[in-house]
Design a protein around this motif. Structure first.
Motif, mmCIF file in Angstrom:
data_model
loop_
_atom_site.group_PDB
_atom_site.id
_atom_site.type_symbol
_atom_site.label_atom_id
_atom_site.label_comp_id
_atom_site.label_asym_id
_atom_site.label_seq_id
_atom_site.Cartn_x
_atom_site.Cartn_y
_atom_site.Cartn_z
ATOM 1 N N LYS A 10 0.847 -1.379 0.098
ATOM 2 C CA LYS A 10 0.039 -0.216 -0.118
ATOM 3 C C LYS A 10 0.874 1.241 -0.055
ATOM 4 O O LYS A 10 0.437 2.380 -0.583
ATOM 5 N N ASP A 11 2.064 1.263 0.794
ATOM 6 C CA ASP A 11 2.967 2.167 0.754
ATOM 7 C C ASP A 11 4.181 2.062 0.290
ATOM 8 O O ASP A 11 5.301 1.423 1.134
ATOM 9 N N PRO A 12 4.514 1.931 -0.813
ATOM 10 C CA PRO A 12 5.837 1.562 -1.324
ATOM 11 C C PRO A 12 7.128 2.275 -0.678
ATOM 12 O O PRO A 12 8.295 1.685 -0.309
ATOM 13 N N ASP A 13 6.857 3.686 -0.662
ATOM 14 C CA ASP A 13 7.938 4.321 -0.044
ATOM 15 C C ASP A 13 8.175 3.818 1.471
ATOM 16 O O ASP A 13 9.670 3.784 1.758
ATOM 17 N N GLU A 14 7.269 3.592 2.177
ATOM 18 C CA GLU A 14 7.673 3.084 3.385
ATOM 19 C C GLU A 14 8.348 1.662 3.417
ATOM 20 O O GLU A 14 9.118 1.542 4.083
ATOM 21 N N ALA A 15 7.941 0.888 2.229
ATOM 22 C CA ALA A 15 8.895 -0.253 2.285
ATOM 23 C C ALA A 15 10.316 -0.076 2.173
ATOM 24 O O ALA A 15 10.970 -0.752 2.730
ATOM 25 N N VAL A 16 10.500 0.783 1.381
ATOM 26 C CA VAL A 16 12.000 0.981 1.052
ATOM 27 C C VAL A 16 12.708 1.680 2.295
ATOM 28 O O VAL A 16 13.625 1.302 2.753
ATOM 29 N N ARG A 17 11.908 2.418 3.018
ATOM 30 C CA ARG A 17 12.383 3.149 4.487
ATOM 31 C C ARG A 17 12.382 2.059 5.326
ATOM 32 O O ARG A 17 13.815 2.010 5.929
ATOM 33 N N VAL A 18 11.785 1.027 5.597
ATOM 34 C CA VAL A 18 12.150 0.076 6.412
ATOM 35 C C VAL A 18 13.265 -0.789 5.971
ATOM 36 O O VAL A 18 14.144 -1.100 6.875
ATOM 37 N N LEU A 19 13.351 -1.076 4.807
ATOM 38 C CA LEU A 19 14.713 -1.823 4.355
ATOM 39 C C LEU A 19 15.874 -1.126 4.739
ATOM 40 O O LEU A 19 16.794 -1.550 5.313
ATOM 41 N N ARG A 20 15.908 0.341 4.238
ATOM 42 C CA ARG A 20 17.052 0.970 4.524
ATOM 43 C C ARG A 20 17.263 1.273 5.981
ATOM 44 O O ARG A 20 18.400 1.289 6.516
ATOM 45 N N ARG A 21 16.155 1.480 6.773
ATOM 46 C CA ARG A 21 16.404 1.518 8.185
ATOM 47 C C ARG A 21 16.943 0.216 8.956
ATOM 48 O O ARG A 21 17.691 0.447 9.863
ATOM 49 N N ALA A 22 16.466 -0.919 8.607
ATOM 50 C CA ALA A 22 17.107 -2.023 8.914
ATOM 51 C C ALA A 22 18.590 -2.090 8.840
ATOM 52 O O ALA A 22 19.157 -2.744 9.866
ATOM 53 N N VAL A 23 19.156 -1.748 7.800
ATOM 54 C CA VAL A 23 20.590 -1.777 7.473
ATOM 55 C C VAL A 23 21.218 -0.888 8.486
ATOM 56 O O VAL A 23 22.109 -0.889 8.944
ATOM 57 N N GLU A 24 20.706 0.457 8.408
ATOM 58 C CA GLU A 24 21.007 1.521 9.391
ATOM 59 C C GLU A 24 21.319 1.100 10.712
ATOM 60 O O GLU A 24 22.010 1.441 11.723
ATOM 61 N N LEU A 25 20.152 0.237 11.262
ATOM 62 C CA LEU A 25 20.431 -0.413 12.493
ATOM 63 C C LEU A 25 20.970 -1.639 12.846
ATOM 64 O O LEU A 25 20.857 -2.191 13.728
ATOM 65 N N GLY A 29 9.521 -9.548 10.782
ATOM 66 C CA GLY A 29 8.986 -8.917 9.616
ATOM 67 C C GLY A 29 8.011 -7.883 9.885
ATOM 68 O O GLY A 29 7.325 -7.993 11.197
ATOM 69 N N THR A 30 8.227 -6.572 9.252
ATOM 70 C CA THR A 30 7.107 -5.754 9.507
ATOM 71 C C THR A 30 7.013 -4.787 8.370
ATOM 72 O O THR A 30 8.210 -4.802 7.660
ATOM 73 N N SER A 31 6.150 -3.874 8.153
ATOM 74 C CA SER A 31 5.976 -3.027 6.867
ATOM 75 C C SER A 31 6.071 -1.636 7.432
ATOM 76 O O SER A 31 5.955 -0.498 6.793
ATOM 77 N N ARG A 32 6.485 -1.267 8.727
ATOM 78 C CA ARG A 32 6.493 -0.071 9.544
ATOM 79 C C ARG A 32 7.915 0.158 10.040
ATOM 80 O O ARG A 32 8.110 -0.789 10.968
ATOM 81 N N ALA A 33 8.549 1.082 9.715
ATOM 82 C CA ALA A 33 9.692 1.435 10.343
ATOM 83 C C ALA A 33 9.878 1.463 11.764
ATOM 84 O O ALA A 33 10.651 1.304 12.575
ATOM 85 N N THR A 34 8.654 2.148 12.457
ATOM 86 C CA THR A 34 8.610 2.405 13.861
ATOM 87 C C THR A 34 8.590 1.006 14.621
ATOM 88 O O THR A 34 9.347 0.578 15.532
ATOM 89 N N HIS A 35 7.940 0.182 14.004
ATOM 90 C CA HIS A 35 7.778 -1.341 14.582
ATOM 91 C C HIS A 35 8.973 -2.116 14.386
ATOM 92 O O HIS A 35 9.514 -2.958 15.187
ATOM 93 N N LEU A 36 9.711 -1.720 13.189
ATOM 94 C CA LEU A 36 11.042 -2.419 13.084
ATOM 95 C C LEU A 36 12.097 -2.016 14.233
ATOM 96 O O LEU A 36 12.846 -2.730 14.552
ATOM 97 N N GLU A 37 11.948 -0.770 14.338
ATOM 98 C CA GLU A 37 12.986 -0.288 15.359
ATOM 99 C C GLU A 37 12.612 -0.900 16.773
ATOM 100 O O GLU A 37 13.653 -1.090 17.632
ATOM 101 N N GLU A 38 11.334 -1.053 17.283
ATOM 102 C CA GLU A 38 10.887 -1.692 18.293
ATOM 103 C C GLU A 38 11.477 -3.198 18.370
ATOM 104 O O GLU A 38 12.048 -3.539 19.414
ATOM 105 N N ASN A 39 11.183 -4.007 17.387
ATOM 106 C CA ASN A 39 11.671 -5.292 17.100
ATOM 107 C C ASN A 39 13.180 -5.360 17.530
ATOM 108 O O ASN A 39 13.760 -6.340 18.195
ATOM 109 N N LEU A 40 14.091 -4.601 16.709
ATOM 110 C CA LEU A 40 15.291 -4.789 16.926
ATOM 111 C C LEU A 40 15.942 -4.453 18.015
ATOM 112 O O LEU A 40 16.865 -5.135 18.555
#
Length: 289
Positions: A43-58, A259-270
């Motif tokens: 639904k939000d391709p830009d957020e999907a890209v953000r999640v992947l880039r943020r994962a690497v940053e983290l 897995g998640t489709s949201r950057a905020t949730h990703l940060e919490e998981n990691l």
């Protein structure tokens, strides 16, 4: 208590796939980047890209996907977000499930199909070699020797570095190891569902990576006043974070890929990688099921 870290995934420690490919143990699973039913575009391709880039940053260095996620949507998003890849990034993908529609998964293990899918994954990910290529499901209509034999041939051709399998029994894993060198197994496993305990124990004894899918399922354990809820409150963490911390503590070969489709949730998981369970907490959660 957990302590916020700029690269929390590094706190999970490392595991060397096949003995020569180190990854941080807490990785990222890219299935949820697609549309509903693991079908179509997000639904939000830009957020999907953000999640992947943020994962690497983290600090994530291990990203798990499959050709059937989308199909191919997840792989193409990974390429869009991260290509050219950092030297320490390991992309694992899978082949062997075909998708007629949303939430519909059918095993196809014919050698020519697996070869075709591997070639497509190389193209969609922008790679010349897949670091970890996993047989997504064993096709019961095709001899396992033919399925894994084709992957071993592709490995000899330099298109696959390491081979893994998914949703197997101990006997199937032993059979697979007689056909090709298997460095990982990916089975359903979490704090609330440990039906693959024997596979994990075998993997640990053989130093094979164990990649638990659906790693954060907590079920009744997270109910108010339950064992996860109490421990989470003590750590100032969420039940899901505790469930991931338990997995990391459970075995040195464990590579959870929430897995998640949201950057905020990703940060919490990691941030779960920064949690330290006491022996008593670990045993209490282990015994709670």
């Amino acid at each position: 208590m957990s302590t916020s870290s700029p690269r929390p995934a590094e706190a999970s420690g490392t595991f060397a796939l096949g003995g020569d490919l180190p990854v941080n143990r807490l990785g990222y699973g890219a299935m949820q980047l697609t549309g509903p039913g693991v079908w179509g575009e997000p639904k939000d391709p830009d957020e999907a890209v953000r999640v992947l880039r943020r994962a690497v940053e983290l600090g994530v260095t291990f990203i798990d996907t499959a050709d059937s996620y989308g199909p191919f949507v997840s792989e193409r998003l990974i390429r869009k977000a991260l290509h050219p890849y950092n030297d320490d990034i390991v992309i694992a993908t899978k082949g062997g499930l075909t998708r007629p529609g949303p939430d519909d998964w059918r095993p196809v293990g014919r050698p020519e199909y697996l070869r075709q899918q591997l070639e497509l994954s190389l193209r969609h990910l922008g790679l010349q070699r897949i670091d970890l290529y996993q047989l997504h499901r064993i096709d019961p209509r095709v001899p396992l020797a033919d399925q894994l034999g084709e992957l071993a041939t592709l490995q000899q051709e330099g298109k696959i570095r390491h081979i893994g399998v998914s949703e197997v029994t101990v006997d199937q894993l032993k059979q697979a190891r007689g056909i090709a060198e298997i460095v990982s197994v990916q089975n359903l496993y979490n704090l609330a569902n440990r039906s693959a305990e024997d596979v994990l124990e075998y993997a640990e004894a053989e130093n094979i990576a164990f990649i638990p899918w659906f790693p954060m399922a907590t079920g009744e354990l997270a109910r108010p006043g339950g064992p996860l809820d109490a421990a989470a409150q003590q750590h100032g963490a969420s039940p899901s974070q505790l469930a991931l911390a338990w997995l990391l503590r459970r075995s040195p070969v464990m590579l959870p890929i929430p897995g998640t489709s949201r950057a905020t949730h990703l940060e919490e998981n990691l941030q779960a990688a920064t949690l330290t369970l006491t022996d008593g907490e670990f045993e209490a959660l282990t015994d709670a099921v």
